[in-house]
Design a protein around this motif. Structure first.
Motif, mmCIF file in Angstrom:
data_model
loop_
_atom_site.group_PDB
_atom_site.id
_atom_site.type_symbol
_atom_site.label_atom_id
_atom_site.label_comp_id
_atom_site.label_asym_id
_atom_site.label_seq_id
_atom_site.Cartn_x
_atom_site.Cartn_y
_atom_site.Cartn_z
ATOM 1 N N ALA A 85 0.835 -1.205 0.000
ATOM 2 C CA ALA A 85 0.000 0.000 0.000
ATOM 3 C C ALA A 85 0.868 1.252 0.000
ATOM 4 O O ALA A 85 0.570 2.228 -0.698
ATOM 5 N N PHE A 86 1.966 1.230 0.769
ATOM 6 C CA PHE A 86 2.877 2.369 0.784
ATOM 7 C C PHE A 86 3.462 2.610 -0.606
ATOM 8 O O PHE A 86 3.508 3.745 -1.083
ATOM 9 N N GLN A 91 3.485 5.771 -5.632
ATOM 10 C CA GLN A 91 3.373 5.867 -7.077
ATOM 11 C C GLN A 91 2.163 6.716 -7.466
ATOM 12 O O GLN A 91 2.244 7.513 -8.408
ATOM 13 N N SER A 92 1.053 6.583 -6.755
ATOM 14 C CA SER A 92 -0.114 7.419 -7.031
ATOM 15 C C SER A 92 0.221 8.887 -6.825
ATOM 16 O O SER A 92 -0.169 9.741 -7.622
ATOM 17 N N PHE A 148 -3.346 0.226 -4.426
ATOM 18 C CA PHE A 148 -3.461 0.768 -3.074
ATOM 19 C C PHE A 148 -4.770 0.321 -2.424
ATOM 20 O O PHE A 148 -4.775 -0.152 -1.282
ATOM 21 N N VAL A 149 -5.877 0.446 -3.159
ATOM 22 C CA VAL A 149 -7.183 0.058 -2.618
ATOM 23 C C VAL A 149 -7.182 -1.410 -2.202
ATOM 24 O O VAL A 149 -7.612 -1.759 -1.095
ATOM 25 N N TRP A 150 -6.670 -2.282 -3.068
ATOM 26 C CA TRP A 150 -6.695 -3.709 -2.759
ATOM 27 C C TRP A 150 -5.746 -4.078 -1.623
ATOM 28 O O TRP A 150 -6.095 -4.918 -0.779
ATOM 29 N N ALA A 155 -5.306 -5.802 3.999
ATOM 30 C CA ALA A 155 -4.815 -5.550 5.359
ATOM 31 C C ALA A 155 -5.981 -5.451 6.342
ATOM 32 O O ALA A 155 -5.924 -6.037 7.433
ATOM 33 N N LEU A 156 -7.033 -4.734 5.971
ATOM 34 C CA LEU A 156 -8.175 -4.568 6.880
ATOM 35 C C LEU A 156 -8.913 -5.881 7.122
ATOM 36 O O LEU A 156 -9.289 -6.184 8.255
ATOM 37 N N VAL A 157 -9.104 -6.668 6.078
ATOM 38 C CA VAL A 157 -9.794 -7.956 6.239
ATOM 39 C C VAL A 157 -8.963 -8.897 7.104
ATOM 40 O O VAL A 157 -9.488 -9.542 8.018
ATOM 41 N N ILE A 158 -7.673 -8.953 6.850
ATOM 42 C CA ILE A 158 -6.822 -9.836 7.649
ATOM 43 C C ILE A 158 -6.773 -9.366 9.095
ATOM 44 O O ILE A 158 -6.846 -10.179 10.028
#
Length: 172
Positions: A85-86, A91-92, A148-150, A155-158
């Motif tokens: 995500a970082f 990159q975004s 990033f979204v995925w 991370a949130l689901v885990i």
């Protein structure tokens, strides 16, 4: 209700995330790279490796018999998701705020072969002209935006599975 039911079976959640990672890699490599002809930039390659590692850690968690095993692999998958995500966020940001003088520079392997690792890693995150290019979009988001979204979703689901604890871990 459905979410609580899914979280009660952590090994299934980890297996689903591993399959999603594999599907995303297949889409990126088989379709975007081989059919559309997009060449990944150094930051895209780092995100690809992060996605592979998240998928492997989740697969290992799915095949772990006891809660200790899937918790360990889950924590490692969260850490790798955060790193992915970082990288995608960086990159975004580069895509939204490109440097004044964008040059393509070296590819990832050229950087690692030519420079010591402590110099190559900052060069990757500095980005080059190819890291700022938006060659493909879906629903207004670039590949880096969607990565990033995925990674955040993973991370949130885990984390939700890990925080839910082992109440139903034996059944999972």
């Amino acid at each position: 209700m459905v979410i609580a039911s899914l979280l009660a079976h952590p090994r299934r959640v980890f297996g689903a995330i591993a399959l999603i990672c594999a599907a995303m890699l297949a889409f990126g490599i088989l379709y975007l790279q081989n059919v559309v002809g997009l060449e990944p930039c150094p930051m895209c390659i780092v995100q690809r490796y992060a996605l592979i590692i998240v998928g492997v850690f989740c697969a290992l968690a799915a095949f772990s018999k006891g809660p200790g095993g899937w918790r360990l692999w889950g924590l490692l998958a969260v850490a790798m998701s955060a790193f992915g995500a970082f990288t995608a966020a960086r990159q975004s940001w580069l895509q939204w705020n490109p440097p004044a003088f964008a040059t393509c520079g070296r590819d990832l392997y050229g950087m690692i072969e030519s420079f010591p690792l402590q110099r190559a890693i900052p060069m990757i995150f500095k980005g080059g002209g190819d890291c700022t290019a938006v060659d493909w979009t879906f629903l207004g988001g670039s590949i880096a935006n969607w990565s990033f979204v995925w990674f955040v979703i993973f991370a949130l689901v885990i984390l939700a599975v890990l925080l839910r604890g082992g109440r139903a871990a034996v059944r999972g």
